[in-house]
Design an enzyme around this catalytic site. Structure first.
Site, PDB file in Angstrom:
ATOM      1  N   CYS A 131       0.823  -1.219   0.000  1.00  0.00           N
ATOM      2  CA  CYS A 131       0.000   0.000   0.000  1.00  0.00           C
ATOM      3  C   CYS A 131       0.856   1.267   0.000  1.00  0.00           C
ATOM      4  O   CYS A 131       0.963   1.958   1.017  1.00  0.00           O
ATOM      5  CB  CYS A 131      -0.929   0.002   1.210  1.00  0.00           C
ATOM      6  SG  CYS A 131      -2.067  -1.375   1.224  1.00  0.00           S
ATOM      7  N   GLN A 141     -12.483 -10.597 -10.226  1.00  0.00           N
ATOM      8  CA  GLN A 141     -12.001  -9.314  -9.718  1.00  0.00           C
ATOM      9  C   GLN A 141     -11.852  -9.354  -8.198  1.00  0.00           C
ATOM     10  O   GLN A 141     -12.713  -9.864  -7.498  1.00  0.00           O
ATOM     11  CB  GLN A 141     -12.959  -8.197 -10.109  1.00  0.00           C
ATOM     12  CG  GLN A 141     -12.987  -7.888 -11.596  1.00  0.00           C
ATOM     13  CD  GLN A 141     -11.752  -7.142 -12.081  1.00  0.00           C
ATOM     14  OE1 GLN A 141     -10.912  -6.707 -11.298  1.00  0.00           O
ATOM     15  NE2 GLN A 141     -11.637  -6.993 -13.397  1.00  0.00           N
ATOM     16  N   TYR A 173     -10.808 -12.529 -23.521  1.00  0.00           N
ATOM     17  CA  TYR A 173     -10.205 -12.719 -22.194  1.00  0.00           C
ATOM     18  C   TYR A 173     -11.333 -12.722 -21.143  1.00  0.00           C
ATOM     19  O   TYR A 173     -11.295 -11.981 -20.168  1.00  0.00           O
ATOM     20  CB  TYR A 173      -9.177 -11.629 -21.880  1.00  0.00           C
ATOM     21  CG  TYR A 173      -8.145 -11.416 -22.961  1.00  0.00           C
ATOM     22  CD1 TYR A 173      -6.982 -12.178 -22.999  1.00  0.00           C
ATOM     23  CD2 TYR A 173      -8.338 -10.447 -23.947  1.00  0.00           C
ATOM     24  CE1 TYR A 173      -6.032 -11.976 -23.998  1.00  0.00           C
ATOM     25  CE2 TYR A 173      -7.401 -10.244 -24.948  1.00  0.00           C
ATOM     26  CZ  TYR A 173      -6.249 -11.008 -24.970  1.00  0.00           C
ATOM     27  OH  TYR A 173      -5.320 -10.809 -25.960  1.00  0.00           O
ATOM     28  N   ASP A 217     -10.688  -7.513 -22.055  1.00  0.00           N
ATOM     29  CA  ASP A 217     -10.160  -7.312 -20.696  1.00  0.00           C
ATOM     30  C   ASP A 217      -8.924  -8.202 -20.530  1.00  0.00           C
ATOM     31  O   ASP A 217      -8.965  -9.238 -19.867  1.00  0.00           O
ATOM     32  CB  ASP A 217     -11.238  -7.669 -19.670  1.00  0.00           C
ATOM     33  CG  ASP A 217     -10.823  -7.352 -18.240  1.00  0.00           C
ATOM     34  OD1 ASP A 217      -9.710  -6.835 -18.042  1.00  0.00           O
ATOM     35  OD2 ASP A 217     -11.609  -7.638 -17.311  1.00  0.00           O
ATOM     36  N   CYS A 247      -6.003  -3.219 -16.611  1.00  0.00           N
ATOM     37  CA  CYS A 247      -5.413  -3.034 -15.281  1.00  0.00           C
ATOM     38  C   CYS A 247      -3.998  -2.472 -15.368  1.00  0.00           C
ATOM     39  O   CYS A 247      -3.317  -2.345 -14.353  1.00  0.00           O
ATOM     40  CB  CYS A 247      -5.402  -4.368 -14.516  1.00  0.00           C
ATOM     41  SG  CYS A 247      -4.447  -5.670 -15.333  1.00  0.00           S
TER      42      CYS A 247
END
Length: 445
Positions: free
Chosen positions: A78, A277, A306, A374, A401
């Site tokens: 993070c 996801q 995909y 995707d 992504c």
């Protein structure tokens, strides 16, 4: 000290590093924010840039946040938890816009990044590495290393995962289960993976170097007795020494080897290796935006490339005449076909194989109105994009992504398609990652 400098941070790059400059020479310094005055030490110098280590924040940003996580500076997960969440969303919009212009030469409408109301405890798939340093430790890797940081709590994982990890450590001690050592190649346990659905049903996957899991019966009995919501336990064998967590071989120890999720009225089977996801709450926003961009009518024929376990395909099927789903992972296609049957959907066909080959075959036999794509982080194959460019497909919805490979692919597609607009979606709060949904339309000759 000759390697210590004071400078103002002028930006944050796509990896979350602060960008400082010394006489115009860029230095990337993790941990500092835009407009902060900082002291840093140069730890590595290259021809065109240097890497720095933050020593002191002299003038902090008004948007600096105190990280909830005690492991924030060690763990590599993070890197944006030191920035107020509203500013994280602004940063991600900026990264998408800047990267599209710089790499893709794309200047288009970039909408605000769609965020979360409560950006914590959102991951439904957590891969936890185990290690041993005199005691069993488990957590997450230190940034850019395979050193495991023993985690007291993770603020982006499901809250039950921490309790399960603590209990599994006790079980490993009780039954003398060995932990795999990357240096001497000895030991068994490499990772434990936790997957959960929206009902908080869990699948626990024990990943071992060895082809066996000692005391698996006792471990399973103890685990399901302690945690009633563990519905499946799987033994995954990964003998390879790579960064890939899951091996190809799965053995069901308890349950059906799957968990079931319900999304937008459709029922989905999720297996150990299937893509789904990781943020269930944001998935709805992401996929609804993709379906909205596709602008599907009842006469439209759609390709979902995909397609994974068919999540978008089954959503599109509610509006389309016909949907073709393409996916190279055999297990995902098996799950997709089960999902199709379970949801009584008759206007979807799923195909297993390379997208670049199957899209050519489908376009040859049917008129395609829209393409939803995707791909994984590496983006689309050139041959896939060439096939699209030579087709009569009117609309493309590209879900990505990785904004860098997205920019490359959009640049290539812009030979025959206009990039109408982009909507970033924050699937991964407090990290540098951002999902993007893009609408493209065929250039009218």
């Amino acid at each position: 000290m000759e390697n210590v400098f004071t400078s103002k941070c002028i930006d944050i790059d796509y990896e979350g590093n602060g960008v400082c400059k010394i006489d115009g020479f860029p230095v990337f310094v993790p941990g500092c924010l835009t407009d902060e005055l900082v002291r840093f030490e140069i730890v590595k110098k290259n021809k065109n840039f240097a890497n720095g280590k933050l020593l002191e924040i002299l003038e902090p940003s008004p948007f600096r946040a105190v990280s909830k996580c005690s492991n924030y500076e060690k763990c590599g997960g993070c890197s944006l938890m030191n920035l107020e969440y509203s500013k994280q969303l602004e940063y991600k919009k900026h990264i998408v816009s800047d990267t599209l212009k710089r790499i893709g030469k794309i200047d288009t409408v970039i909408n605000d990044c769609i965020g979360m109301d409560n950006p914590y405890y959102y991951r439904n798939n957590v891969q936890v590495p185990f290690s041993y340093n005199g005691k069993i430790i488990a957590g997450f890797y230190e940034s850019k290393t395979h050193n495991v940081v023993d985690s007291s709590e993770c603020f982006i994982s499901n809250q039950l995962v921490k309790k399960m990890i603590d209990y599994i450590k006790q079980l490993f001690i009780r039954y003398r289960i060995t932990i795999y050592n990357e240096s001497n190649k000895k030991g068994s346990i490499k990772h434990v993976v936790f997957r959960n659905n929206m009902k908080q049903d869990f699948m626990v996957i024990f990943v071992t170097k060895t082809p066996y899991l000692n005391h698996e019966k006792e471990i399973c009995e103890d685990l399901i007795k302690r945690f009633k919501n563990v519905k499946s336990i799987v033994h995954n064998i990964n003998e390879e020494d790579t960064s890939v967590v899951l091996g190809r071989s799965n053995r069901i120890i308890y349950g059906d080897g799957i968990i079931l999720d319900v999304f937008e009225g459709n029922r989905f089977e999720i297996g150990p290796n299937t893509f789904y996801q990781v943020n269930s709450m944001q998935m709805k926003k992401l996929y609804n935006k993709a379906i909205s961009y596709a602008n599907i009518s009842s006469d439209d024929v759609i390709i979902d490339a995909y397609c994974g376990i068919g999540t978008i395909s089954l959503l599109a099927a509610k509006q389309a005449k016909k949907v073709y789903g393409i996916e190279i992972v055999k297990e995902s296609i098996e799950n997709a076909n089960k999902n199709k049957i379970a949801n009584n959907v008759s206007n979807v066909e799923f195909y297993c194989g390379p997208a670049e080959k199957l899209i050519y075959d489908i376009i040859k036999k049917d008129h395609i109105d829209a393409l939803i794509v995707d791909p994984p982080r590496k983006g689309c194959e050139l041959s896939f994009l060439d096939c699209v460019l030579n087709s009569n497909i009117k609309r493309i919805v590209y879900v990505s992504c990785n904004v860098r490979t997205l920019s490359r692919d959009l640049n290539y597609l812009s030979k025959k398609y206009d990039v109408i607009e982009v909507t970033p979606v924050d699937m991964f709060p407090h990290t540098v990652h951002v999902e993007s949904v893009v609408l493209l339309t065929k250039v009218q000759n």
